[in-house]
Design a protein around this motif. Structure first.
Motif, PDB file in Angstrom:
ATOM      1  N   GLN A  43     -14.469  -8.251  15.802  1.00 39.40           N
ATOM      2  CA  GLN A  43     -13.894  -8.977  14.677  1.00 39.40           C
ATOM      3  C   GLN A  43     -13.275  -8.052  13.633  1.00 39.40           C
ATOM      4  N   GLU A  44     -12.177  -8.507  13.066  1.00 37.76           N
ATOM      5  CA  GLU A  44     -11.644  -7.889  11.856  1.00 37.76           C
ATOM      6  C   GLU A  44     -12.563  -8.268  10.696  1.00 37.76           C
ATOM      7  N   PHE A  45     -12.585  -7.477   9.644  1.00 38.90           N
ATOM      8  CA  PHE A  45     -13.285  -7.912   8.439  1.00 38.90           C
ATOM      9  C   PHE A  45     -12.482  -7.471   7.219  1.00 38.90           C
ATOM     10  N   PRO A  46     -12.647  -8.167   6.114  1.00 36.32           N
ATOM     11  CA  PRO A  46     -11.813  -7.921   4.931  1.00 36.32           C
ATOM     12  C   PRO A  46     -12.353  -6.784   4.073  1.00 36.32           C
ATOM     13  N   VAL A  47     -11.569  -6.431   3.062  1.00 33.07           N
ATOM     14  CA  VAL A  47     -11.992  -5.472   2.038  1.00 33.07           C
ATOM     15  C   VAL A  47     -11.794  -6.141   0.686  1.00 33.07           C
ATOM     16  N   LEU A  48     -12.252  -5.484  -0.360  1.00 32.38           N
ATOM     17  CA  LEU A  48     -12.046  -6.035  -1.696  1.00 32.38           C
ATOM     18  C   LEU A  48     -10.562  -6.107  -2.015  1.00 32.38           C
ATOM     19  N   ALA A  49     -10.167  -7.115  -2.777  1.00 30.96           N
ATOM     20  CA  ALA A  49      -8.757  -7.264  -3.140  1.00 30.96           C
ATOM     21  C   ALA A  49      -8.248  -6.031  -3.880  1.00 30.96           C
ATOM     22  N   SER A  50      -9.102  -5.448  -4.710  1.00 33.58           N
ATOM     23  CA  SER A  50      -8.697  -4.246  -5.446  1.00 33.58           C
ATOM     24  C   SER A  50      -8.405  -3.093  -4.486  1.00 33.58           C
ATOM     25  N   SER A  51      -9.155  -3.010  -3.396  1.00 29.73           N
ATOM     26  CA  SER A  51      -8.928  -1.961  -2.406  1.00 29.73           C
ATOM     27  C   SER A  51      -7.637  -2.206  -1.633  1.00 29.73           C
ATOM     28  N   ALA A  52      -7.400  -3.462  -1.257  1.00 26.76           N
ATOM     29  CA  ALA A  52      -6.172  -3.785  -0.531  1.00 26.76           C
ATOM     30  C   ALA A  52      -4.946  -3.446  -1.375  1.00 26.76           C
TER      31      ALA A  52
END
Length: 292
Positions: free
Chosen positions: A27-36
């Motif tokens: 699975q893919e997983f997300p990161v914090l919006a600030s990191s993106a």
């Protein structure tokens, strides 16, 4: 309107540890919006970026840190003579341009769980605890003049990464665990996890460390048992104190934390308490007699 789970969210337990490992690995997983957002800003100025800047930028995002370590740990694994044990060293191993090539625009945690305020609250609690634990671990390591302070900081940050992944991929099951513990305050997290998932998250985490070929150091630094090695103990006590102090300084477990941290750092109870407050960003008011 009630939150409707994504089709790819798990709503039923996989029961077996190997099934959970296989699922998370695919699975893919997300990161914090600030990191993106920061990643795209760095990408636009690649010629001015170095590994140290990248490490500093994402130092407080356990999901981004985990993602980079996974990429680096599987890069030329057969020919490597050493593992990258920090985010910065992982970027050095990868190289700046390959880093940006491997990590394209990232999904954000906030969009991933959009509409599910309970899941967002749950993951925020884990992130807050991780950030607090990493500050404690770095402070303890600095006090001890430990040359591996960066590794200990990162280990504390990643201490509960399996719980973060559970919130990202099976928020309904993560909520069920919380409900079990809410109605039975004496129920241990490990037992609640085994009841709902068929496996406890710390055991799953160790399996994922092996499956992703993450540095072996994390296998023992993330151990929940009461260790005696000073570095292991630094991470263990940092995460324990973070958990006990998240909602205030009157938790019944904190006196034991102060005793054990004081023994590790060779400090008395009041200086230990003051250090914890300072590291948490909540300085303890100084009284007329606070030296020991």
């Amino acid at each position: 309107m009630d939150f409707q789970p994504r089709a790819e969210f798990l709503t039923k337990s996989l029961h077996r540890a190997d099934a959970w490992v296989d699922h998370f690995r695919r699975q893919e997983f997300p990161v914090l919006a600030s990191s993106a957002e920061a990643l795209e800003q760095l990408r636009a100025n690649e010629d001015d970026v170095d590994a140290h800047l990248i490490g500093q930028t994402f130092a407080n995002d356990p999901l981004m840190t985990l993602k980079v370590l996974i990429h680096a740990s599987n890069l030329n694994r057969e020919r490597r003579t050493a593992d990258a044990e920090t985010l910065t060293s992982a970027v050095v191993l990868m190289g700046i341009t390959p880093f940006f090539n491997l990590l394209g625009p990232q999904p954000t945690l906030e969009d991933w769980l959009a509409g599910d305020s309970e899941a967002l609250d749950g993951v925020d609690a884990v992130l807050g605890r991780a950030e607090r634990a990493s500050r404690f671990a770095l402070g303890f390591a600095a006090h001890r003049m430990d040359p591996d302070a960066d590794i200990l900081h990162q280990a504390a940050l990643l201490h509960d990464f399996a719980e973060l992944l559970l919130w990202c991929h099976a928020p309904a099951l993560a909520k069920t665990i919380r409900i079990h513990q809410k109605f039975d305050p004496g129920l241990r997290s490990k037992v609640a996890q085994q009841q709902v998932l068929g496996v406890d998250l710390m055991s799953l985490q160790k399996d994922l460390i092996r499956a992703w070929h993450l540095p072996a150091v994390f296998g023992h630094l993330l151990d929940e048992r009461d260790p005696q090695d000073p570095q292991d103990r630094c991470v263990y006590l940092a995460t324990r104190a973070a958990r006990h102090s998240m909602l205030g300084w009157d938790n019944a477990g904190l006196p034991d934390d102060l005793t054990d941290i004081g023994a590790l750092l060779n400090l008395g109870p009041i200086p230990t308490l003051r250090l914890l407050h300072d590291l948490a960003g909540d300085p303890l008011a100084r009284g007329p007699d606070t030296t020991m």
